[in-house]
Design a protein around this motif. Structure first.
Motif, PDB file in Angstrom:
ATOM      1  N   GLN A  55       0.831  -1.219   0.000  1.00 28.07           N
ATOM      2  CA  GLN A  55       0.000   0.000   0.000  1.00 28.07           C
ATOM      3  C   GLN A  55       0.856   1.256   0.000  1.00 28.07           C
ATOM      4  O   GLN A  55       0.419   2.301  -0.494  1.00 28.07           O
ATOM      5  CB  GLN A  55      -0.918   0.069   1.239  1.00 28.07           C
ATOM      6  N   LEU A  56       2.080   1.161   0.548  1.00 25.29           N
ATOM      7  CA  LEU A  56       2.936   2.351   0.605  1.00 25.29           C
ATOM      8  C   LEU A  56       3.306   2.853  -0.784  1.00 25.29           C
ATOM      9  O   LEU A  56       3.379   4.062  -1.009  1.00 25.29           O
ATOM     10  CB  LEU A  56       4.192   2.064   1.426  1.00 25.29           C
ATOM     11  N   ALA A  57       3.532   1.934  -1.730  1.00 23.16           N
ATOM     12  CA  ALA A  57       3.853   2.351  -3.102  1.00 23.16           C
ATOM     13  C   ALA A  57       2.651   3.044  -3.738  1.00 23.16           C
ATOM     14  O   ALA A  57       2.792   4.066  -4.419  1.00 23.16           O
ATOM     15  CB  ALA A  57       4.269   1.143  -3.929  1.00 23.16           C
ATOM     16  N   LYS A  58       1.471   2.490  -3.511  1.00 29.14           N
ATOM     17  CA  LYS A  58       0.250   3.090  -4.055  1.00 29.14           C
ATOM     18  C   LYS A  58       0.016   4.465  -3.429  1.00 29.14           C
ATOM     19  O   LYS A  58      -0.309   5.437  -4.130  1.00 29.14           O
ATOM     20  CB  LYS A  58      -0.943   2.179  -3.775  1.00 29.14           C
ATOM     21  N   LEU A  59       0.208   4.564  -2.112  1.00 28.75           N
ATOM     22  CA  LEU A  59       0.029   5.850  -1.439  1.00 28.75           C
ATOM     23  C   LEU A  59       1.057   6.869  -1.916  1.00 28.75           C
ATOM     24  O   LEU A  59       0.743   8.058  -2.033  1.00 28.75           O
ATOM     25  CB  LEU A  59       0.132   5.664   0.079  1.00 28.75           C
ATOM     26  N   HIS A  60       2.267   6.417  -2.214  1.00 21.25           N
ATOM     27  CA  HIS A  60       3.296   7.345  -2.714  1.00 21.25           C
ATOM     28  C   HIS A  60       2.862   7.952  -4.054  1.00 21.25           C
ATOM     29  O   HIS A  60       3.040   9.150  -4.286  1.00 21.25           O
ATOM     30  CB  HIS A  60       4.633   6.631  -2.866  1.00 21.25           C
ATOM     31  N   ARG A  61       2.299   7.120  -4.932  1.00 26.31           N
ATOM     32  CA  ARG A  61       1.813   7.652  -6.220  1.00 26.31           C
ATOM     33  C   ARG A  61       0.666   8.639  -6.008  1.00 26.31           C
ATOM     34  O   ARG A  61       0.600   9.675  -6.682  1.00 26.31           O
ATOM     35  CB  ARG A  61       1.362   6.491  -7.118  1.00 26.31           C
ATOM     36  N   GLN A  62      -0.225   8.337  -5.061  1.00 29.40           N
ATOM     37  CA  GLN A  62      -1.341   9.254  -4.783  1.00 29.40           C
ATOM     38  C   GLN A  62      -0.835  10.572  -4.204  1.00 29.40           C
ATOM     39  O   GLN A  62      -1.350  11.643  -4.546  1.00 29.40           O
ATOM     40  CB  GLN A  62      -2.324   8.596  -3.815  1.00 29.40           C
ATOM     41  N   VAL A  63       0.181  10.490  -3.346  1.00 31.23           N
ATOM     42  CA  VAL A  63       0.756  11.707  -2.766  1.00 31.23           C
ATOM     43  C   VAL A  63       1.384  12.565  -3.862  1.00 31.23           C
ATOM     44  O   VAL A  63       1.180  13.783  -3.907  1.00 31.23           O
ATOM     45  CB  VAL A  63       1.810  11.353  -1.675  1.00 31.23           C
ATOM     46  N   ALA A  64       2.138  11.944  -4.768  1.00 29.89           N
ATOM     47  CA  ALA A  64       2.777  12.692  -5.860  1.00 29.89           C
ATOM     48  C   ALA A  64       1.730  13.370  -6.736  1.00 29.89           C
ATOM     49  O   ALA A  64       1.882  14.538  -7.115  1.00 29.89           O
ATOM     50  CB  ALA A  64       3.645  11.759  -6.693  1.00 29.89           C
TER      51      ALA A  64
END
Length: 194
Positions: A55-64
């Motif tokens: 989920q951290l990778a997905k959240l990183h894309r959403q944050v960007a």
């Protein structure tokens, strides 16, 4: 009393809190190796892999994506910010909070399991600041592979090496686990490359 994005929290400090009892140990000794995508606990009869939550990778894309959206909504200094700017800023704060909580949850579950199940745990003394040093260089000698290095830095910081060690320090005392910190220059990879 503290505020986290849109929520308020009240903390109460106590002088003495009950500590958990020492637990029956499954493993006599083992070692923890941290890397950018998982933590590997090696023991006498095998190993356990604690993968960093996907989920951290997905959240990183959403944050960007949300950061780019927020930068487009920004107005010049002195002008009041729009309501859409405020909404996007709130959404970005909530994403950061979710990212932080997913990481904290993973770390707490992993460190608690290790401290409860291992009698003697060895970890490395990692120089995180040196590992995440920028690769930009200077004007005379510009850095190489700056984008790759920034991605590696992000992955190292995402794995939270220092926080893992901090939690293992106090949880080892709680659950009766002996924590051994291997020297930073100990040649563990030279002795056993596997």
């Amino acid at each position: 009393i503290s505020r986290d994005v849109d929520r308020w929290y009240c903390s109460v400090g106590v002088m003495e809190c009950p500590r958990p009892e020492s637990t029956q140990k499954v493993y006599a000794r083992g070692g923890l190796d941290l890397n950018t995508h998982s933590a590997v606990f090696a023991h006498e009869s095998g190993s356990l892999v604690f993968s960093i939550p996907p989920q951290l990778a997905k959240l990183h894309r959403q944050v960007a994506h949300t950061q780019r959206e927020l930068s487009r909504r920004r107005r010049p200094k002195g002008q009041p910010q729009s309501e859409n700017y405020k909404k996007t800023k709130l959404r970005l704060g909530k994403l950061y909070r979710t990212q932080r909580r997913v990481r904290e949850d993973w770390l707490h579950k992993m460190t608690t399991q290790l401290a409860k199940s291992c009698a003697r745990l060895t970890i490395e003394d990692l120089h995180v600041r040196g590992m995440t040093r920028a690769a930009k260089g200077n004007v005379e000698q510009p850095g190489k592979n700056v984008n790759a290095k920034s991605g590696l830095n992000r992955a190292i910081l995402n794995a939270a090496f220092s926080e893992c060690r901090r939690q293992l320090n106090y949880k080892a005392d709680w659950y009766g686990c002996e924590l051994v910190v291997a020297d930073r220059f100990f040649p563990s990879s030279k002795r056993c490359s596997s």
